[in-house]
Each structure stands twice: as structure tokens, then as C-alpha cells.
Scaffold this motif. Structure first.
Motif, PDB file in Angstrom:
ATOM      1  N   ASN A 190      58.381 113.546 115.729  1.00 33.10           N
ATOM      2  CA  ASN A 190      59.759 113.808 115.310  1.00 33.10           C
ATOM      3  C   ASN A 190      59.825 114.886 114.217  1.00 33.10           C
ATOM      4  O   ASN A 190      60.774 115.668 114.164  1.00 33.10           O
ATOM      5  N   TYR A 191      58.789 114.948 113.380  1.00 33.28           N
ATOM      6  CA  TYR A 191      58.726 116.038 112.396  1.00 33.28           C
ATOM      7  C   TYR A 191      58.513 117.370 113.116  1.00 33.28           C
ATOM      8  O   TYR A 191      59.175 118.366 112.811  1.00 33.28           O
ATOM      9  N   PHE A 192      57.641 117.373 114.110  1.00 31.11           N
ATOM     10  CA  PHE A 192      57.390 118.603 114.872  1.00 31.11           C
ATOM     11  C   PHE A 192      58.682 119.079 115.558  1.00 31.11           C
ATOM     12  O   PHE A 192      58.983 120.270 115.561  1.00 31.11           O
ATOM     13  N   LEU A 193      59.448 118.141 116.111  1.00 30.17           N
ATOM     14  CA  LEU A 193      60.702 118.514 116.791  1.00 30.17           C
ATOM     15  C   LEU A 193      61.680 119.159 115.804  1.00 30.17           C
ATOM     16  O   LEU A 193      62.399 120.089 116.152  1.00 30.17           O
ATOM     17  N   GLN A 194      61.674 118.676 114.559  1.00 40.72           N
ATOM     18  CA  GLN A 194      62.509 119.329 113.524  1.00 40.72           C
ATOM     19  C   GLN A 194      62.027 120.758 113.265  1.00 40.72           C
ATOM     20  O   GLN A 194      62.824 121.681 113.165  1.00 40.72           O
TER      21      GLN A 194
ATOM     22  N   VAL B 279      63.750 122.246 108.878  1.00 41.39           N
ATOM     23  CA  VAL B 279      63.561 120.825 108.530  1.00 41.39           C
ATOM     24  C   VAL B 279      64.654 120.388 107.565  1.00 41.39           C
ATOM     25  O   VAL B 279      64.871 121.016 106.527  1.00 41.39           O
ATOM     26  N   LYS B 280      65.330 119.303 107.929  1.00 41.79           N
ATOM     27  CA  LYS B 280      66.449 118.818 107.110  1.00 41.79           C
ATOM     28  C   LYS B 280      66.078 117.503 106.427  1.00 41.79           C
ATOM     29  O   LYS B 280      65.472 116.639 107.040  1.00 41.79           O
ATOM     30  N   GLY B 281      66.451 117.372 105.188  1.00 42.18           N
ATOM     31  CA  GLY B 281      66.228 116.119 104.452  1.00 42.18           C
ATOM     32  C   GLY B 281      64.840 116.057 103.839  1.00 42.18           C
ATOM     33  O   GLY B 281      63.911 116.720 104.280  1.00 42.18           O
ATOM     34  N   GLY B 282      64.715 115.210 102.820  1.00 42.74           N
ATOM     35  CA  GLY B 282      63.451 115.118 102.085  1.00 42.74           C
ATOM     36  C   GLY B 282      62.490 114.075 102.617  1.00 42.74           C
ATOM     37  O   GLY B 282      61.418 113.870 102.059  1.00 42.74           O
ATOM     38  N   LYS B 283      62.855 113.409 103.728  1.00 47.73           N
ATOM     39  CA  LYS B 283      62.034 112.266 104.169  1.00 47.73           C
ATOM     40  C   LYS B 283      60.715 112.684 104.816  1.00 47.73           C
ATOM     41  O   LYS B 283      59.870 111.846 105.109  1.00 47.73           O
ATOM     42  N   TRP B 284      60.539 113.993 105.046  1.00 52.53           N
ATOM     43  CA  TRP B 284      59.330 114.438 105.754  1.00 52.53           C
ATOM     44  C   TRP B 284      58.206 114.857 104.812  1.00 52.53           C
ATOM     45  O   TRP B 284      57.188 115.376 105.256  1.00 52.53           O
ATOM     46  N   LYS B 285      58.386 114.627 103.518  1.00 53.26           N
ATOM     47  CA  LYS B 285      57.431 115.138 102.531  1.00 53.26           C
ATOM     48  C   LYS B 285      56.003 114.636 102.788  1.00 53.26           C
ATOM     49  O   LYS B 285      55.043 115.413 102.800  1.00 53.26           O
ATOM     50  N   ASP B 286      55.868 113.331 103.014  1.00 54.29           N
ATOM     51  CA  ASP B 286      54.530 112.744 103.214  1.00 54.29           C
ATOM     52  C   ASP B 286      53.909 113.229 104.531  1.00 54.29           C
ATOM     53  O   ASP B 286      52.713 113.502 104.595  1.00 54.29           O
ATOM     54  N   VAL B 287      54.746 113.302 105.576  1.00 54.81           N
ATOM     55  CA  VAL B 287      54.248 113.756 106.891  1.00 54.81           C
ATOM     56  C   VAL B 287      53.774 115.202 106.765  1.00 54.81           C
ATOM     57  O   VAL B 287      52.723 115.578 107.292  1.00 54.81           O
TER      58      VAL B 287
END
Length: 311
Positions: free
Chosen positions: A248-252, A33-41
Motif C-alpha cells: 500500500n505504501y508502494f501504491l502511494q 505520499v500523503k500523510g505521516g503514517k508511512w514514516k516507519d515503512v
């Protein structure tokens, strides 16, 4: 290699030895997982996983689910390249999920130019029940298992609108004719002949009838019976209500190509309004209070397992 007879006799729970308690969820591998934007998800995901696990622990201590292993995995699609198992829940984004699996598998360059018929009738993707027992166990134990669910009433109304309010060469003659014949008094010849024009109330009468004139269908079967979430330890629980960001989080998580994003388009009847809570309310008005309650009871486990608010 077991003989067919041995496979038939085998209890799916024999491999757990004794009373079945769901194993604790595996920690998700988040190294890709790249980047911090997935924190809430990610935080939502962890809550869903532990909620389902706690529910299953409580539920299974009172009632042990028993079903044959091959049946247990019959709705699960396999993508071997990225080691993904996806349990299909119709009316919860499954067409676009199958498109994504085809792209992951190298069967298509883009999810956007795969037709509906190719997705559903092309036989491009393998299901888990097509492997031998060793193949099934290995994949269940080592692949990332995902399920995407939807509010049960929304899913039900969406299925009704799709199958009965549009021309359909399978659902009208097979289900429509049987439903009209049994539940419509003074049905005219045309309706009996074509099976078109089933009313939502008639459809619910069929759904709730223990002697229904034609069997269940995956589009309105309970998720608890399609994907067995208390027996198969799903690593990732997506919801239709947050479909794109979950997908999209799952794909990461599984290391999908960076350019692959979950498609946004509505698969069929694209001009129709999406089935929302407000649309559902209009359909539920056609039912008596008792019918509404019984329909909720029918999907009671799905409401509980996935923490949906009762309507």
C-alpha cells in the motif's frame, strides 16, 4: 533495432562497460505520499535498499554475474500507465500483485473479482522481454522497479503444499511422476501412474539433485535467479512478511488511485493454514540434518541478499 543474432551475442553487461558495480539506488520519489503514517515503512524501505546495494557491491567484486539481457528481464511485468516494473516471485503475493497491475492498467475495475485463471493464464499483462531493446532499456532506466520476496524456507514449503498436496493437472504428472520414479523405492503402480502423493523429503531430494529428472520451476527457483537483484537496481523491496503495508505504501509512491488497496485474500486453498514458521518447522522435521543444511545452502544467496535470518 538489432538483428536476432546480435541480440543473442550481446552481453547484458556490455552497456555498463567493464566491471559491473551496482549503481547507487535512486532516491524514491515521495511527492505523491500523503500523510505521516508511512514514516516507519519508509525507514524500513531505505534500510532494505541500502542493505541490498551494499551486499551486491561486496558480492559482485568477487563474482560477476553474466546472463543474457532478455533472460534477465523475463519475469518482469510492465504497467505503463503508472510506470511500474514488477518482478514476479511466486509464493510471495504474486497473484494479488498481478490483480493490482491489471487494475492500474485499466483492465479491471477491482482486484477482487479477477479469477486465479484470469490472473495467470489470461495474458493481460505484458512482460518486459516482449519489448525491443530500446523499450527494455528505457523502462529499466525510468520506471519504478519493485520486487516482493519471502523467507526462502517458507516460500519453498508453501510451493510444495500448493503444488503437491492438492490435485494438480500439471505438477503431478510432470514433476510428481519423475520424482516418485527416481526417489521412491518400491513405488506402487498407482503412484507411478498419477504422480500424486509426493513426500516433502522426496521433493527435497529432487531439489538438491544436480542430475534432477525434470528441470527447475519458478515456484522454487532462487530469487537471485528469477529477478537478478544485483544486476537490476530495484527501487522498492517489499517483503511477504509485511506485504500489505509495503504494497500500500508502494501504491502511494506510484500515484495509484486512492481507493485501490492491496487485496488481503488468500488466492487459492483459502481454508488451508498459511505457511508460517511453525508450519515450516513441521516439514523440516522430515529431513535429515544434512538435507536441512543443503537446502539452506541452496537458498544461501536469497537469505543474504534480503537479510533473512537463517532457520
Amino acid at each position: 533495432q538489432l538483428s536476432d543474432q546480435q541480440k543473442k551475442n550481446e552481453s547484458p553487461l556490455s552497456w555498463f562497460g567493464g566491471v559491473y558495480l551496482p549503481p547507487a539506488p535512486h532516491p524514491l520519489n515521495k511527492t505523491l505520499v500523503k500523510g505521516g503514517k508511512w514514516k516507519d515503512v519508509d525507514s524500513t524501505q531505505e534500510k532494505r535498499r541500502s542493505f541490498l546495494h551494499d551486499f551486491c557491491k561486496k558480492y559482485n567484486s568477487r563474482k560477476q554475474l553474466r546472463t543474457h539481457l532478455v533472460h534477465l528481464v523475463s519475469r518482469i511485468y510492465v504497467e505503463d500507465r503508472h510506470k511500474v516494473l514488477y518482478c514476479e516471485v511466486p509464493k510471495a503475493g504474486c497473484s494479488n500483485w498481478k490483480r493490482v497491475l491489471m487494475v492500474l492498467n485499466g483492465l479491471a475495475a477491482s482486484a477482487h473479482n479477477i479469477s486465479h485463471d484470469d490472473v495467470h493464464y489470461g495474458k493481460h499483462l505484458r512482460k518486459l522481454d516482449s519489448y525491443d531493446l530500446k523499450g527494455i532499456y528505457t523502462r529499466l532506466n525510468t520506471y519504478t522497479k519493485t520486487i516482493f520476496v519471502r523467507d526462502p524456507m517458507e516460500r519453498l514449503v508453501s510451493a510444495f503444499r500448493d503444488k503437491f498436496e492438492h490435485a494438480n493437472s500439471y505438477y503431478h504428472p510432470v514433476f510428481g511422476k519423475a520424482i516418485i520414479k527416481k526417489y521412491r523405492h518400491n513405488a506402487n503402480e498407482e503412484a507411478l501412474k498419477t504422480g500424486s502423493g509426493v513426500k516433502f523429503k522426496e521433493f527435497i531430494q529432487y531439489l538438491l539433485d544436480s542430475h534432477r529428472p525434470v528441470g527447475m520451476d519458478i515456484h522454487w527457483e532462487q530469487v537471485s535467479k528469477l529477478c537478478y537483484p544485483c544486476l537490476i537496481n530495484y527501487d522498492f523491496i517489499g517483503k511477504f512478511e509485511t506485504l500489505e503495508e509495503d504494497a500500500n505504501y508502494f501504491l502511494q509512491l506510484v500515484g495509484a488511485p486512492a481507493e485501490l488497496k492491496f487485496p488481503k485474500f488468500k488466492d487459492r486453498h483459502s481454508s488451508d493454514e498459511r505457511t508460517s514458521a511453525e508450519v515450516v518447522r513441521q516439514y523440516l522435521k522430515e529431513l535429515s540434518k544434512e538435507e536441512r543444511q543443503l537446502t539452506y545452502d541452496f537458498y544461501y544467496l536469497d537469505y543474504l541478499m534480503f537479510n533473512y535470518t537463517s532457520p
